[in-house]
Scaffold this motif. Structure first.
Motif, PDB file in Angstrom:
ATOM      1  N   PHE A 109       0.828  -1.206   0.000  1.00  0.00           N
ATOM      2  CA  PHE A 109       0.000   0.000   0.000  1.00  0.00           C
ATOM      3  C   PHE A 109       0.865   1.259   0.000  1.00  0.00           C
ATOM      4  O   PHE A 109       0.695   2.171  -0.815  1.00  0.00           O
ATOM      5  CB  PHE A 109      -0.900  -0.024   1.241  1.00  0.00           C
ATOM      6  N   VAL A 110       1.829   1.321   0.910  1.00  0.00           N
ATOM      7  CA  VAL A 110       2.593   2.554   1.106  1.00  0.00           C
ATOM      8  C   VAL A 110       3.645   2.765   0.019  1.00  0.00           C
ATOM      9  O   VAL A 110       3.894   3.890  -0.396  1.00  0.00           O
ATOM     10  CB  VAL A 110       3.241   2.567   2.507  1.00  0.00           C
ATOM     11  N   ILE A 111       4.257   1.691  -0.456  1.00  0.00           N
ATOM     12  CA  ILE A 111       5.234   1.851  -1.531  1.00  0.00           C
ATOM     13  C   ILE A 111       4.569   2.405  -2.779  1.00  0.00           C
ATOM     14  O   ILE A 111       5.114   3.273  -3.476  1.00  0.00           O
ATOM     15  CB  ILE A 111       5.928   0.508  -1.826  1.00  0.00           C
ATOM     16  N   CYS A 112       3.372   1.925  -3.090  1.00  0.00           N
ATOM     17  CA  CYS A 112       2.646   2.456  -4.248  1.00  0.00           C
ATOM     18  C   CYS A 112       2.343   3.934  -4.042  1.00  0.00           C
ATOM     19  O   CYS A 112       2.533   4.753  -4.951  1.00  0.00           O
ATOM     20  CB  CYS A 112       1.356   1.672  -4.447  1.00  0.00           C
ATOM     21  N   MET A 113       1.908   4.300  -2.863  1.00  0.00           N
ATOM     22  CA  MET A 113       1.564   5.681  -2.577  1.00  0.00           C
ATOM     23  C   MET A 113       2.782   6.605  -2.614  1.00  0.00           C
ATOM     24  O   MET A 113       2.776   7.655  -3.246  1.00  0.00           O
ATOM     25  CB  MET A 113       0.898   5.783  -1.203  1.00  0.00           C
ATOM     26  N   SER A 114       3.837   6.188  -1.946  1.00  0.00           N
ATOM     27  CA  SER A 114       4.995   7.074  -1.798  1.00  0.00           C
ATOM     28  C   SER A 114       5.801   7.219  -3.077  1.00  0.00           C
ATOM     29  O   SER A 114       6.565   8.174  -3.229  1.00  0.00           O
ATOM     30  CB  SER A 114       5.900   6.566  -0.670  1.00  0.00           C
ATOM     31  N   SER A 115       5.648   6.285  -4.032  1.00  0.00           N
ATOM     32  CA  SER A 115       6.388   6.363  -5.285  1.00  0.00           C
ATOM     33  C   SER A 115       5.606   7.070  -6.384  1.00  0.00           C
ATOM     34  O   SER A 115       6.142   7.293  -7.470  1.00  0.00           O
ATOM     35  CB  SER A 115       6.779   4.957  -5.753  1.00  0.00           C
ATOM     36  N   PHE A 197       9.606  -2.463 -13.099  1.00  0.00           N
ATOM     37  CA  PHE A 197       8.433  -2.651 -13.956  1.00  0.00           C
ATOM     38  C   PHE A 197       7.399  -1.537 -13.840  1.00  0.00           C
ATOM     39  O   PHE A 197       6.505  -1.456 -14.685  1.00  0.00           O
ATOM     40  CB  PHE A 197       7.774  -3.997 -13.638  1.00  0.00           C
ATOM     41  N   VAL A 198       7.505  -0.678 -12.808  1.00  0.00           N
ATOM     42  CA  VAL A 198       6.504   0.368 -12.639  1.00  0.00           C
ATOM     43  C   VAL A 198       7.145   1.742 -12.479  1.00  0.00           C
ATOM     44  O   VAL A 198       6.894   2.652 -13.273  1.00  0.00           O
ATOM     45  CB  VAL A 198       5.590   0.071 -11.426  1.00  0.00           C
ATOM     46  N   VAL A 199       7.987   1.913 -11.484  1.00  0.00           N
ATOM     47  CA  VAL A 199       8.539   3.230 -11.178  1.00  0.00           C
ATOM     48  C   VAL A 199       9.393   3.755 -12.327  1.00  0.00           C
ATOM     49  O   VAL A 199       9.433   4.961 -12.590  1.00  0.00           O
ATOM     50  CB  VAL A 199       9.355   3.187  -9.869  1.00  0.00           C
ATOM     51  N   TRP A 200      10.088   2.854 -13.025  1.00  0.00           N
ATOM     52  CA  TRP A 200      10.994   3.247 -14.113  1.00  0.00           C
ATOM     53  C   TRP A 200      10.308   4.161 -15.126  1.00  0.00           C
ATOM     54  O   TRP A 200      10.863   5.168 -15.556  1.00  0.00           O
ATOM     55  CB  TRP A 200      11.512   1.989 -14.801  1.00  0.00           C
ATOM     56  N   LYS A 201       9.057   3.828 -15.486  1.00  0.00           N
ATOM     57  CA  LYS A 201       8.326   4.622 -16.479  1.00  0.00           C
ATOM     58  C   LYS A 201       7.311   5.573 -15.853  1.00  0.00           C
ATOM     59  O   LYS A 201       6.667   6.335 -16.572  1.00  0.00           O
ATOM     60  CB  LYS A 201       7.611   3.684 -17.458  1.00  0.00           C
ATOM     61  N   GLY A 202       7.182   5.524 -14.552  1.00  0.00           N
ATOM     62  CA  GLY A 202       6.220   6.382 -13.877  1.00  0.00           C
ATOM     63  C   GLY A 202       5.025   5.582 -13.391  1.00  0.00           C
ATOM     64  O   GLY A 202       4.457   4.781 -14.143  1.00  0.00           O
ATOM     65  N   VAL A 203       4.632   5.778 -12.135  1.00  0.00           N
ATOM     66  CA  VAL A 203       3.546   5.009 -11.536  1.00  0.00           C
ATOM     67  C   VAL A 203       2.201   5.535 -12.035  1.00  0.00           C
ATOM     68  O   VAL A 203       1.893   6.715 -11.885  1.00  0.00           O
ATOM     69  CB  VAL A 203       3.602   5.081  -9.996  1.00  0.00           C
ATOM     70  N   THR A 204       1.412   4.650 -12.630  1.00  0.00           N
ATOM     71  CA  THR A 204       0.059   4.986 -13.071  1.00  0.00           C
ATOM     72  C   THR A 204      -0.877   3.848 -12.678  1.00  0.00           C
ATOM     73  O   THR A 204      -0.431   2.730 -12.365  1.00  0.00           O
ATOM     74  CB  THR A 204      -0.014   5.181 -14.594  1.00  0.00           C
ATOM     75  N   TYR A 205      -2.160   4.127 -12.737  1.00  0.00           N
ATOM     76  CA  TYR A 205      -3.167   3.101 -12.432  1.00  0.00           C
ATOM     77  C   TYR A 205      -2.956   1.881 -13.323  1.00  0.00           C
ATOM     78  O   TYR A 205      -2.907   0.746 -12.837  1.00  0.00           O
ATOM     79  CB  TYR A 205      -4.563   3.687 -12.646  1.00  0.00           C
ATOM     80  N   ARG A 206      -2.833   2.110 -14.616  1.00  0.00           N
ATOM     81  CA  ARG A 206      -2.723   0.993 -15.549  1.00  0.00           C
ATOM     82  C   ARG A 206      -1.470   0.162 -15.298  1.00  0.00           C
ATOM     83  O   ARG A 206      -1.538  -1.076 -15.293  1.00  0.00           O
ATOM     84  CB  ARG A 206      -2.728   1.520 -16.981  1.00  0.00           C
ATOM     85  N   ARG A 207      -0.335   0.834 -15.092  1.00  0.00           N
ATOM     86  CA  ARG A 207       0.917   0.092 -14.889  1.00  0.00           C
ATOM     87  C   ARG A 207       0.881  -0.739 -13.607  1.00  0.00           C
ATOM     88  O   ARG A 207       1.397  -1.854 -13.567  1.00  0.00           O
ATOM     89  CB  ARG A 207       2.098   1.062 -14.865  1.00  0.00           C
ATOM     90  N   VAL A 208       0.290  -0.194 -12.554  1.00  0.00           N
ATOM     91  CA  VAL A 208       0.209  -0.955 -11.305  1.00  0.00           C
ATOM     92  C   VAL A 208      -0.709  -2.154 -11.468  1.00  0.00           C
ATOM     93  O   VAL A 208      -0.398  -3.260 -11.004  1.00  0.00           O
ATOM     94  CB  VAL A 208      -0.266  -0.059 -10.149  1.00  0.00           C
ATOM     95  N   VAL A 209      -1.836  -1.983 -12.135  1.00  0.00           N
ATOM     96  CA  VAL A 209      -2.767  -3.094 -12.357  1.00  0.00           C
ATOM     97  C   VAL A 209      -2.105  -4.193 -13.183  1.00  0.00           C
ATOM     98  O   VAL A 209      -2.188  -5.386 -12.849  1.00  0.00           O
ATOM     99  CB  VAL A 209      -4.056  -2.597 -13.047  1.00  0.00           C
ATOM    100  N   GLY A 244      -1.816  -7.453  -2.915  1.00  0.00           N
ATOM    101  CA  GLY A 244      -3.043  -6.989  -2.287  1.00  0.00           C
ATOM    102  C   GLY A 244      -2.923  -5.566  -1.777  1.00  0.00           C
ATOM    103  O   GLY A 244      -3.848  -4.751  -1.926  1.00  0.00           O
ATOM    104  N   GLY A 245      -1.767  -5.225  -1.184  1.00  0.00           N
ATOM    105  CA  GLY A 245      -1.544  -3.863  -0.707  1.00  0.00           C
ATOM    106  C   GLY A 245      -1.521  -2.850  -1.837  1.00  0.00           C
ATOM    107  O   GLY A 245      -2.061  -1.739  -1.710  1.00  0.00           O
ATOM    108  N   LEU A 246      -0.898  -3.210  -2.969  1.00  0.00           N
ATOM    109  CA  LEU A 246      -0.870  -2.315  -4.130  1.00  0.00           C
ATOM    110  C   LEU A 246      -2.284  -2.029  -4.630  1.00  0.00           C
ATOM    111  O   LEU A 246      -2.647  -0.869  -4.904  1.00  0.00           O
ATOM    112  CB  LEU A 246      -0.047  -2.947  -5.252  1.00  0.00           C
ATOM    113  N   ALA A 247      -3.086  -3.083  -4.748  1.00  0.00           N
ATOM    114  CA  ALA A 247      -4.453  -2.894  -5.239  1.00  0.00           C
ATOM    115  C   ALA A 247      -5.289  -2.073  -4.263  1.00  0.00           C
ATOM    116  O   ALA A 247      -6.118  -1.259  -4.676  1.00  0.00           O
ATOM    117  CB  ALA A 247      -5.104  -4.256  -5.482  1.00  0.00           C
TER     118      ALA A 247
END
Length: 400
Positions: A109-115, A197-209, A244-247
């Motif tokens: 949860f927090v890694i997704c938020m903070s990045s 796989f995510v932060v490299w190109k920028g965190v977005t809804y689609r990339r996280v999913v 689960g935390g990311l979602a």
């Protein structure tokens, strides 16, 4: 670890000495409010998720009680069986190792938020400056205690201790100074996968999913392949909790939808299966009871459910300031509580003949005080200094 303007990110947390039965950890955080559709939300710096801090300290204390009263091997430090000293507590404490599952869900949860909105360099610097200062101090303190009281725990050889400072002791096949640090290696691999796989190109809804879906499939295929290298990379047993935390963070940021709750549901189902199979029939007799699969299921469900309650705003009422302090102490407490706690128990109970309940209370309080000192004297000054130094070095590399 400060990983963004006004945002503190997670860290790892807890497990038994030289085993992988317990783990985590996540720091105080500031949430981004939910937005309609998939539009990016703007974080509000005044709205702290103190409930997450409360969940973190709860998980850390449960792991602590597991190490002190939930394992048969701790009898050597008490000079007697914890089951007999704490007949009611020991049965419940045997499930305390499941606090690690809660740590991992919070971490996702927090890694997704903070990045979100941060560069790869910022992500790397925030992780390093958050994890290492307290970790280095914990290595030094534990090694010193082993030298002073080798009868409690023998110190490792110097070459092994030096490798431990890198946090790469497990892939190097070196014994751990801190029993709980196996979870840091799990966290580090999660950070690496998410960064690549995510932060490299920028965190977005689609990339996280997409990342969540592909990681889930990879975990299932890795189990079929049963290849040690694939298991090490994919982390098939721990991945569901991070996923689960990311979602759940996406649900917090963008609102509920069937896809995201589907990811959470699948992660919960896979995570409870791993936890039950790993803990229902332990390989060793280091616990006093055969842990009930129904209790394990309930604890794993609580791990997902409690973070889901935070994501949906159901725990906004838990906004007490002391939770922020408790959250700040969780990581250093997690690092030092196991071995240094055993030293304290041996001295207080066996040398000074303090009662078992006062010894337990004094040891837990003492570890919390030590964690506060590490936070104030090490983390607060050294973490920002390391981050600034790395930022300066990064600027030099860009200009050269």
């Amino acid at each position: 670890m400060s990983s963004g303007a006004g945002v503190q990110a997670p860290e790892a947390d807890a497990a038994p000495h030289r085993t992988q039965d317990a783990q985590p950890v996540v720091h105080s955080v500031i949430p981004a409010p939910r937005a309609a559709g998939r539009a990016a939300a703007t974080p509000r710096s005044h709205d702290r998720m103190r409930a997450l801090d409360g969940l973190r300290i709860l998980a850390a204390l449960s792991v602590c009680l597991y190490h002190y009263a939930g394992r048969s091997s701790t009898g050597e430090f008490w000079g007697g069986s914890p089951k007999e000293l704490f007949p009611g507590l020991s049965s419940a404490a045997a499930y305390g190792c499941l606090g690690v599952q809660l740590f991992f869900v919070i971490s996702g949860f927090v890694i997704c938020m903070s990045s979100w909105g941060k560069s790869l360099g910022h992500f790397f610097r925030s992780r390093v400056s958050r994890l290492y200062p307290a970790y280095w101090v914990a290595i030094l303190l534990t090694t010193a205690a082993c030298v002073v009281l080798p009868s409690v725990s023998e110190p490792l050889r110097l070459n092994e201790v030096l490798v431990n400072f890198t946090m790469l002791q497990q892939p190097m096949g070196v014994d751990r100074v801190l029993g709980v640090c196996w979870t840091l290696w799990v966290e580090a691999r999660f950070y690496l996968l998410f960064a690549l796989f995510v932060v490299w190109k920028g965190v977005t809804y689609r990339r996280v999913v997409v990342f969540c879906c592909l990681w889930t499939v990879a975990g299932v295929l890795a189990r079929v392949a049963d290849n040690p290298l694939a298991d090490e990379i994919v982390m098939r047993d721990h991945a569901p909790f991070f996923i689960g935390g990311l979602a759940l963070y996406l649900i917090h940021r963008h609102g509920s939808d069937l896809l995201l709750w589907g990811i959470v549901g699948v992660s919960w189902a896979l995570g409870q299966r791993y936890s039950t199979s790993a803990l229902w029939h332990p390989d060793s007799a280091d616990v006093y009871i055969e842990r009930s699969p129904y209790v394990i299921l309930a604890v794993v469900t609580f791990a997902f459910g409690s973070v889901a309650a935070v994501a949906l705003g159901r725990l906004r009422w838990a906004n007490w300031r002391w939770l922020t302090v408790a959250g700040a102490l969780t990581y250093p407490f997690y690092l030092v509580h196991e071995h240094l706690g055993w030293f304290a128990i041996s001295v207080l109970h066996r040398k000074f003949h303090l009662g078992h309940w006062p010894t337990l209370a004094a040891t837990v309080c003492g570890m919390l005080v030590l964690a506060w000192l590490i936070h104030r004297l090490v983390e607060k000054p050294l973490g920002p200094w390391m981050r600034r130094s790395m930022e300066t070095q990064a600027a030099r590399l860009k200009s050269s």
